[in-house]
Design an enzyme around this catalytic site. Sequence first.
Site, PDB file in Angstrom:
ATOM      1  N   ASN A 169     -25.812  39.389 -90.820  1.00 58.13           N
ATOM      2  CA  ASN A 169     -25.610  39.950 -89.469  1.00 58.13           C
ATOM      3  C   ASN A 169     -25.610  41.483 -89.522  1.00 58.13           C
ATOM      4  O   ASN A 169     -24.976  42.073 -90.406  1.00 58.13           O
ATOM      5  CB  ASN A 169     -24.244  39.453 -88.957  1.00 58.13           C
ATOM      6  CG  ASN A 169     -23.989  39.712 -87.493  1.00 58.13           C
ATOM      7  OD1 ASN A 169     -24.807  39.366 -86.637  1.00 58.13           O
ATOM      8  ND2 ASN A 169     -22.833  40.308 -87.189  1.00 58.13           N
ATOM      9  N   GLU A 232     -23.659  39.655 -80.905  1.00 56.59           N
ATOM     10  CA  GLU A 232     -22.581  40.518 -80.394  1.00 56.59           C
ATOM     11  C   GLU A 232     -23.055  41.298 -79.172  1.00 56.59           C
ATOM     12  O   GLU A 232     -22.735  42.487 -79.012  1.00 56.59           O
ATOM     13  CB  GLU A 232     -22.097  41.491 -81.487  1.00 56.59           C
ATOM     14  CG  GLU A 232     -21.637  40.795 -82.750  1.00 56.59           C
ATOM     15  CD  GLU A 232     -21.038  41.728 -83.808  1.00 56.59           C
ATOM     16  OE1 GLU A 232     -20.714  42.892 -83.490  1.00 56.59           O
ATOM     17  OE2 GLU A 232     -20.904  41.283 -84.956  1.00 56.59           O
TER      18      GLU A 232
END
Length: 298
Positions: A169, A232
């Site tokens: 990520n 996110e």
Amino acid sequence: GTTLGTSAAEKGRYFGAAIAAGKLSDSQYVNILNTEFNSVTAENEMKWDATEPQQNVFNYTNADRIVNHARSRGMSVRGHALLWHAQQPGWAQNMSGSALRNAAINHVTKVATYYRGKIHSWDVVNEAFADGGSGGRRDSNLQRTGNDWIEAAFRAARAADPGAKLCYNDYNTDGINAKSTGIYNMVRDFKSRGVPIDCVGFQSHLGTTLSSDYQANLQRFADLGVDVQITELDVMKGSNQANIFAQVTRACLAVSRCTGITVWGIRDSDSWRGSDDALLWDRSGNKKQAYHSTLEAL
Ligand code: XIL
């Protein structure tokens, strides 16, 4: 569908939110969460400082509040994050070399084992690449244990929870650039050598414009044989906000291996970005134009 979660599910995807255990007593927050979302990420509660405050002493109290809230309502859980240069406990910040490497792998093994069978996708490693034009690794105490720390972490996570999707990520990967290409080359290398990696998370903390090659960047990773996820998402306020949320949503739907979208909070007042007002609900809990454009795009 009439909610983000049900609409995403009709397209075979999830729609998630980052949530905080301390807000699960806020009825407005929980009502939005339970109505609109079918996936959650712990905003801070699964990070290294939270789960292992002293070396080899684990505390899952707040993480479990989130996991239990989600799973009892049929929501899936993204695990965030096993290893990261930030939000490390003090004892780890002060370690180096093989002692740190061993402690890091122990952390991955213990946490992934504790949650075995309960996590849809783990962010095994977060933010390990440098910003700017180098395309190389970020300097950190973990990186200084040896360049193979990332693959060691993925192998340990796979052994601990073979059913979880294992993700890398990062942020500033919203188009084809030196940083995203560095990550792309790592994923390609991992796939060629059989290092277990299943997915790449694109944080997507966005400003007032979206790279024109956002979707193409997702697609080039998918073409390596990994899933991609928007992990996110939040977007700077302004005249483009609703449009950018919709563009990101459409990009994910256009990439068959883009399996879900997570927004990094619920109301603007919940956001780590403060006055950017970067989310889908306003500070009073009202749906914003950005909410409606996102739902419309799903
Ligand atoms: C942020 C949280 O939202 C804040 O509450 C915390 O103070 C700092 O971390 N990239 C990540 C997330 O991977 O874990 C970060 O979350 C935001 C940037």
